[in-house]
Design an enzyme around this catalytic site. Structure first.
Site, PDB file in Angstrom:
ATOM      1  N   GLY A 153      -4.064 -19.903  -5.787  1.00 33.10           N
ATOM      2  CA  GLY A 153      -3.955 -19.110  -4.635  1.00 33.10           C
ATOM      3  C   GLY A 153      -5.331 -19.088  -3.746  1.00 33.10           C
ATOM      4  N   ASN A 185      -5.961 -20.522  -1.288  1.00 36.75           N
ATOM      5  CA  ASN A 185      -5.697 -20.589   0.288  1.00 36.75           C
ATOM      6  C   ASN A 185      -5.081 -19.249   0.591  1.00 36.75           C
ATOM      7  OD1 ASN A 185      -5.645 -23.276   1.737  1.00 36.75           O
ATOM      8  ND2 ASN A 185      -5.039 -23.911  -0.078  1.00 36.75           N
ATOM      9  N   LYS A 202      12.531 -27.821  -6.663  1.00 40.49           N
ATOM     10  CA  LYS A 202      12.966 -27.366  -5.248  1.00 40.49           C
ATOM     11  C   LYS A 202      13.468 -25.742  -5.577  1.00 40.49           C
ATOM     12  CE  LYS A 202      17.636 -29.010  -6.331  1.00 40.49           C
ATOM     13  NZ  LYS A 202      18.853 -30.002  -5.918  1.00 40.49           N
ATOM     14  N   MET A 209       4.571 -25.445  -4.977  1.00 37.21           N
ATOM     15  CA  MET A 209       4.837 -27.070  -5.550  1.00 37.21           C
ATOM     16  C   MET A 209       6.426 -27.299  -5.462  1.00 37.21           C
ATOM     17  SD  MET A 209       1.817 -27.976  -4.948  1.00 37.21           S
ATOM     18  CE  MET A 209       1.962 -29.733  -5.532  1.00 37.21           C
ATOM     19  N   ASN A 250       3.424 -24.683   6.006  1.00 39.32           N
ATOM     20  CA  ASN A 250       2.734 -25.130   4.877  1.00 39.32           C
ATOM     21  C   ASN A 250       1.367 -25.867   4.991  1.00 39.32           C
ATOM     22  OD1 ASN A 250       2.953 -26.415   1.927  1.00 39.32           O
ATOM     23  ND2 ASN A 250       3.658 -28.357   2.944  1.00 39.32           N
ATOM     24  N   HIS A 274      -1.018 -28.847   3.546  1.00 38.46           N
ATOM     25  CA  HIS A 274      -1.009 -30.059   2.651  1.00 38.46           C
ATOM     26  C   HIS A 274      -2.103 -30.810   2.782  1.00 38.46           C
ATOM     27  CE1 HIS A 274       1.090 -33.563   0.811  1.00 38.46           C
ATOM     28  NE2 HIS A 274       0.312 -34.334   1.694  1.00 38.46           N
TER      29      HIS A 274
HETATM   30  C1  GAR Z   1      -4.007 -26.898  -2.208  1.00 40.83           C
HETATM   31  O1  GAR Z   1      -4.925 -28.214  -2.137  1.00 40.83           O
HETATM   32  C2  GAR Z   1      -2.753 -27.245  -1.389  1.00 40.83           C
HETATM   33  O2  GAR Z   1      -3.020 -28.085  -0.221  1.00 40.83           O
HETATM   34  C3  GAR Z   1      -2.016 -28.091  -2.051  1.00 40.83           C
HETATM   35  O3  GAR Z   1      -1.887 -27.328  -3.481  1.00 40.83           O
HETATM   36  C4  GAR Z   1      -3.388 -26.764  -3.401  1.00 40.83           C
HETATM   37  C5  GAR Z   1      -3.350 -25.273  -3.801  1.00 40.83           C
HETATM   38  O4  GAR Z   1      -4.151 -24.777  -3.925  1.00 40.83           O
HETATM   39  N1  GAR Z   1      -0.460 -27.937  -1.761  1.00 40.83           N
HETATM   40  C6  GAR Z   1       0.348 -29.143  -2.009  1.00 40.83           C
HETATM   41  O5  GAR Z   1      -0.199 -30.106  -2.435  1.00 40.83           O
HETATM   42  C7  GAR Z   1       1.581 -29.185  -1.501  1.00 40.83           C
HETATM   43  N2  GAR Z   1       2.331 -30.305  -1.185  1.00 40.83           N
HETATM   44  P1  GAR Z   1      -4.429 -23.109  -4.043  1.00 40.83           P
HETATM   45  O6  GAR Z   1      -3.289 -22.633  -4.900  1.00 40.83           O
HETATM   46  O7  GAR Z   1      -5.840 -22.760  -4.558  1.00 40.83           O
HETATM   47  O8  GAR Z   1      -4.399 -22.750  -2.699  1.00 40.83           O
END
Ligand code: GAR
Length: 216
Positions: free
Chosen positions: A14, A16, A67, A94, A111, A113
């Site tokens: 989390g 982000n 999914k 995910m 989203n 990525h």
């Molecule tokens: C982040 O690096 C995000 O970009 C990636 O998961 C991580 C989550 O970090 N997302 C993906 O790969 C989606 N395909 P967080 O839980 O610390 O935000």
């Protein structure tokens, strides 16, 4: 300009979501997080949200592993609507989201990525870029469409790949940019100063910068 009412879906740490909460607290993002849901029980994203007094809950997505579909999808939409969410932000979620959720929030599911799309969609984009031998990696915030990481791009930031990089060190540097990119993309949406031209998301210069919310 209109305040975003966010629903955040995640699976992990989390960080982000934390950057979004921090931007809101700093007054640089006009948004309110209405609810946070995670498909992983006990995920740190839930703990971070609860600590901040934000409603947080586990969303059981079984029997699916990759999914969000069926009953879980219905439940998710119902909760997001009930909480008054107008914008859904996937923050390390995910799972693939399906057309029903997208139809419930048209052009309002975004989203983040960890790669410069359209290169390296899917899992561990940073590792794919490193293994490929890229000299530049990065991050993309995009609208979600029916494909996997294929929707129109809102913000991208590049990150150099260094000679000594490991997947972990590169991901850590990409995450620094993620934490700037996500609030920036949401600021653009909140500013209302954007439009879609084909696949291109066009916005007034500076619409995503802090405080850059004056009219176009
Ligand atoms: C982040 O690096 C995000 O970009 C990636 O998961 C991580 C989550 O970090 N997302 C993906 O790969 C989606 N395909 P967080 O839980 O610390 O935000």
């Amino acid at each position: 300009m209109s305040r975003l009412h966010l629903g955040i879906l995640g699976s992990g740490a989390g960080s982000n979501m934390q950057s979004i909460m921090d931007a809101i607290d700093a007054g640089t993002l006009d948004a309110e997080i209405k609810i946070v849901m995670a498909d992983v029980e006990g995920a740190k994203i839930l703990e971070r949200a609860s600590k901040r007094g934000i409603k947080a809950m586990h969303l059981d997505c079984s029997p699916w592993k990759t999914k969000l579909e069926g009953e879980a999808e219905d439940r998710c939409i119902e909760i997001l609507k009930r909480e008054g969410v107008d914008t859904v932000a996937l923050a390390g979620f995910m799972r693939i989201v399906k057309p029903k959720l997208l139809a419930a929030f048209p052009q309002r599911v975004v989203n983040i990525h960890p790669a410069l799309l359209p290169a390296f969609p899917g899992v561990a984009g940073w590792k794919q870029a490193l293994d490929y031998g890229c000299k530049v990696a990065g991050v993309t915030v995009h609208f979600v469409d029916a494909g996997t990481d294929t929707g129109p791009i809102i913000v991208q930031k590049a990150v150099p790949v260094l000679d000594g990089d490991t997947p972990e060190s590169l991901h850590a540097r990409i995450q620094i940019q993620e934490h700037l990119a996500y609030p920036e993309a949401l600021r653009i949406l909140a500013s209302g100063e954007w439009r879609m031209e084909g696949r291109r998301v066009r916005y007034r210069d500076g619409a995503g910068t802090e405080g850059g919310r004056s009219s176009m």
